[in-house]
Design a protein around this motif. Sequence first.
Motif, PDB file in Angstrom:
ATOM      1  N   LEU A 766       0.963  -1.132  -0.113  1.00  0.00           N
ATOM      2  CA  LEU A 766       0.016  -0.237  -0.031  1.00  0.00           C
ATOM      3  C   LEU A 766       0.757   1.382  -0.096  1.00  0.00           C
ATOM      4  O   LEU A 766       0.550   2.254  -0.664  1.00  0.00           O
ATOM      5  CB  LEU A 766      -1.018  -0.032   1.213  1.00  0.00           C
ATOM      6  N   ALA A 767       2.133   1.069   0.754  1.00  0.00           N
ATOM      7  CA  ALA A 767       2.754   2.192   0.890  1.00  0.00           C
ATOM      8  C   ALA A 767       3.407   2.586  -0.530  1.00  0.00           C
ATOM      9  O   ALA A 767       3.465   3.717  -0.964  1.00  0.00           O
ATOM     10  CB  ALA A 767       3.807   2.062   1.807  1.00  0.00           C
ATOM     11  N   ASP A 773      -0.005   7.217   5.500  1.00  0.00           N
ATOM     12  CA  ASP A 773      -0.276   6.455   6.673  1.00  0.00           C
ATOM     13  C   ASP A 773      -1.462   6.387   7.069  1.00  0.00           C
ATOM     14  O   ASP A 773      -2.133   5.464   7.478  1.00  0.00           O
ATOM     15  CB  ASP A 773       0.877   6.794   7.799  1.00  0.00           C
ATOM     16  N   ALA A 774      -2.037   7.442   7.003  1.00  0.00           N
ATOM     17  CA  ALA A 774      -3.496   7.633   7.413  1.00  0.00           C
ATOM     18  C   ALA A 774      -4.552   6.809   6.581  1.00  0.00           C
ATOM     19  O   ALA A 774      -5.558   6.152   6.957  1.00  0.00           O
ATOM     20  CB  ALA A 774      -4.213   9.050   7.416  1.00  0.00           C
ATOM     21  N   ARG A 779      -7.905   1.759   5.769  1.00  0.00           N
ATOM     22  CA  ARG A 779      -7.938   0.583   4.833  1.00  0.00           C
ATOM     23  C   ARG A 779      -7.793  -0.440   5.647  1.00  0.00           C
ATOM     24  O   ARG A 779      -8.533  -1.756   5.624  1.00  0.00           O
ATOM     25  CB  ARG A 779      -7.035   0.360   3.617  1.00  0.00           C
ATOM     26  N   ARG A 780      -6.952  -0.586   6.616  1.00  0.00           N
ATOM     27  CA  ARG A 780      -6.615  -1.539   7.527  1.00  0.00           C
ATOM     28  C   ARG A 780      -7.232  -1.702   8.782  1.00  0.00           C
ATOM     29  O   ARG A 780      -7.126  -2.601   9.743  1.00  0.00           O
ATOM     30  CB  ARG A 780      -5.139  -2.125   7.748  1.00  0.00           C
ATOM     31  N   VAL A 781      -8.207  -0.862   9.039  1.00  0.00           N
ATOM     32  CA  VAL A 781      -8.707  -0.716  10.227  1.00  0.00           C
ATOM     33  C   VAL A 781      -7.854  -0.795  11.653  1.00  0.00           C
ATOM     34  O   VAL A 781      -8.077  -1.478  12.555  1.00  0.00           O
ATOM     35  CB  VAL A 781     -10.056  -1.665  10.360  1.00  0.00           C
ATOM     36  N   CYS A 782      -6.686   0.095  11.566  1.00  0.00           N
ATOM     37  CA  CYS A 782      -5.757   0.193  12.594  1.00  0.00           C
ATOM     38  C   CYS A 782      -5.309   1.594  12.872  1.00  0.00           C
ATOM     39  O   CYS A 782      -5.862   2.420  12.174  1.00  0.00           O
ATOM     40  CB  CYS A 782      -4.650  -0.579  12.482  1.00  0.00           C
ATOM     41  N   SER A 783      -4.249   2.018  13.776  1.00  0.00           N
ATOM     42  CA  SER A 783      -3.902   3.260  14.063  1.00  0.00           C
ATOM     43  C   SER A 783      -2.963   3.588  13.054  1.00  0.00           C
ATOM     44  O   SER A 783      -2.133   2.755  12.642  1.00  0.00           O
ATOM     45  CB  SER A 783      -3.517   3.196  15.614  1.00  0.00           C
ATOM     46  N   LEU A 791       5.850   0.077   8.822  1.00  0.00           N
ATOM     47  CA  LEU A 791       6.941   0.628   8.026  1.00  0.00           C
ATOM     48  C   LEU A 791       8.230   0.796   8.566  1.00  0.00           C
ATOM     49  O   LEU A 791       9.179   0.586   7.923  1.00  0.00           O
ATOM     50  CB  LEU A 791       6.325   2.076   7.455  1.00  0.00           C
ATOM     51  N   GLU A 792       8.354   1.086   9.989  1.00  0.00           N
ATOM     52  CA  GLU A 792       9.550   1.181  10.448  1.00  0.00           C
ATOM     53  C   GLU A 792      10.387  -0.068  10.391  1.00  0.00           C
ATOM     54  O   GLU A 792      11.517  -0.015  10.123  1.00  0.00           O
ATOM     55  CB  GLU A 792       9.388   1.672  11.883  1.00  0.00           C
TER      56      GLU A 792
END
Length: 822
Positions: A766-767, A773-774, A779-783, A791-792
């Motif tokens: 996705l990235a 990030d938002a 899309r993944r229903v997370c923070s 990503l880190e």
Amino acid sequence: MGAAADSSRTPVEVTSFVGREQQIRAGLVRLERTRLLTLLGPGGVGKTRLAARLVRALARTRVRTQVRWCSLSDVQDAPDAASVERTVAEALGAELLTEHSARRMILDRLAECDEPVLLVLDNCEHVVAAAGSLVSALLAADEQVQILVTSREALGCAGEELFDVPPLTVGGGQSEALELFEQRAKAVGVVVQAAEREAAAQLCQRLDGLPLAIELAAAGLRSQSVNEILARLDGTPADQRFRLLTGGPRHGAHPMHHSIQAVVEWSYRLCTTAEQALWTRLSVFEGGWNLAAAEAVCTGPDLPVDKVLTVITELVGKSVVIADRCDGTTRYRMLETLRQYGSAQLTDADELRRRHRDYLLAFAREAADQWFGEHELTYLRRAHSDLANLRAALAWSTATPGEEAAGLELSVSLARLRLQFYLGNSGETIDWLRDGLTAVGPDGPAELRLWAVTLAGVTALCQGDLKTADDMLTLCRAAPVDPDDIVTAALTARFVGLYAFFAQGDPRSIAALQHSVELFEQAGPGYAGERATSLLFAGLAADWYGSDEQAAELTSRYAAETKAVGANWAYAWALLACGLAVIWHGNPRDLPPIERPRKEPGDHWGLLYLIHLIAWRAAAVIKHQPTGPESDHANALRAARALGGAHRLGERYRVALSVLPPFRDANAEAERVAVQILGRTCFDETFQAAQAREYADLAALVAPDDNTDSSTADGVDNNPKASRPDAGNAEGSSWLGGGNAEGSRSGGRGSRWGELTPTEQQVALLAAQGFSDAQIARRRVCSVRTVEKHLENTRRKLLVESRHGIAQWIPTAPAAQPPLRP
């Protein structure tokens, strides 16, 4: 099995269950392939709750399987086999005639069942031998029996599969540990406010993510705030730490769970005398240790060196010590709660801490003397892994009468290794040196003090801290001078020369730094690293203020020498210095596309200097040979972005390079050229946009397609290979890298991508498609913080710094791409 067995049903949950989704999925997979699964972990980590969840999840797919739960926690210490067998038989509803018939009755009871049986044996660590004997007999007698065990130690049965239960996740926006803390806080009538969440997250980290410790801390909110509990936890001795974590339920919980101390004491009592001794001695290590360190520090008449590995292995088996394996090596650690308990049991703490410090000092001396060679990165990485130990050793030495000089020598040796630049902790290094100087006082060892003064001054100059540099220069000039001491003369010449370069912009700095190179060379091979560092500074000074010949000769000599000995990290800096020579003393178009050096942990300085170099090069290209409005505009935008990014990085690292005349003047000229092309408004907007970038995205400023000047598109052949300092050498395929970074990328694409978890691969896809990030979080229903963490981890595993770099690692074959989560 009849109603008599009802008392052996899975315990009913009376509090909410948090997290553990990954462990539940993995546990179910294990239960499909083994008949004996043992959940291992330290006390309070949540083995029993996880076992109960596994049983309930299994019941949804195995409707015919009968579950029988047997808790062995109430069986007395050091029991005989009959006591364990009687407890299991009672849980199965067997009618016991005599103690000696218990095992037979268990086997008969199981044989009466026509359906599969899952027997759960909870809390087996104190009855390992008896439980292991019974389990082996049950598995051999009835193939329909499957056994799930919770224990702090493996049973040691044939066919046993071990499952390590980790603490709850900590860190990030909404970790499992923080969620548990907030839920348990609500249970006692306290709502954790938004302003307290950061402190609550730190509290969960200090408690190692142990569920029991977190629940006990949450219970304390009835009388204290989150910040007060955290402050007491950080500021109290180890024994008081355990007194703080009390107040568990008086009813409905095992007495052991009333305090964290009771849980840890239980583990301690289950250890042998040798295991207890090593546990307490290992507590001197903060942040982990390897076998060699344990053998050097923890041995004694009661624990010879040849027994250390055996006892460590036993402590690993009892869930006291954790063994982490990476790159073919093993490093050990303890959860902080267990380490603190061990520390409280120490009777010879000062002697042990002295041995701990001396072991680290011996390593630091060797590293300082011998880093200039093929083992450079080995020394730096080892120092990085032992950073917590080094900090503890320095703090103890500085505060302990009679140990101050050894502590100062340790900080000097680490600064000579250039650890402050490798880790980006230059401010902390200056504090180490300054504190050490204060501790030894003005009458301390003169040469050691001069080392500390000059190294602190050099580090301060590289950080742009002119106040500290001035203070150290005053101390340096006041120090007694031995005219026959080559080393002190070399140290003074280097510091004075670098001060003239960085603080005054004085061309005479070149000669002073070259003199330092000559003096260190006379001092002998033990100062090869010091000589190399002085040569790098001389080359950089020549880049700014020297002739074309000086810049080319000094920078190329440093590049040749670092490459010849295999000092890869130093070689990356050599190539940067060579790049500046091309920009300011040659044709900037001859500089090949700039690539981010292969990232080492904490190596912020390379990125900071490289982004400056991009700005200067873009401006130099415009000045050297304008190629048209479109190309000049692209380079002007590049300069503005790089200057904004450099400003952002400087703020993040607390490095004020812009106050140093060489950087101030170079930045001002790059800005002048860019503003002339873009106009002030466009320049400011571009600068501010780059300045507002998140840290993880700043490395995109040095991505190849973001810094290759557009003259190639206009038909100008840059022939970059011809001007590369390592042209034609396959080992130097990353022009600004410390090794074959590009070669490893192309040669290991599939293997590195395969190291990512499925979730990391999906987020990476996705990235790479351009989602923010938002957007990925939605899309993944997370923070958003969860996305940032994925990503880190992805950038760290792939050794890249940007989304552009991640995209280069994504396999082209569709079959290799995991499906995107809607």
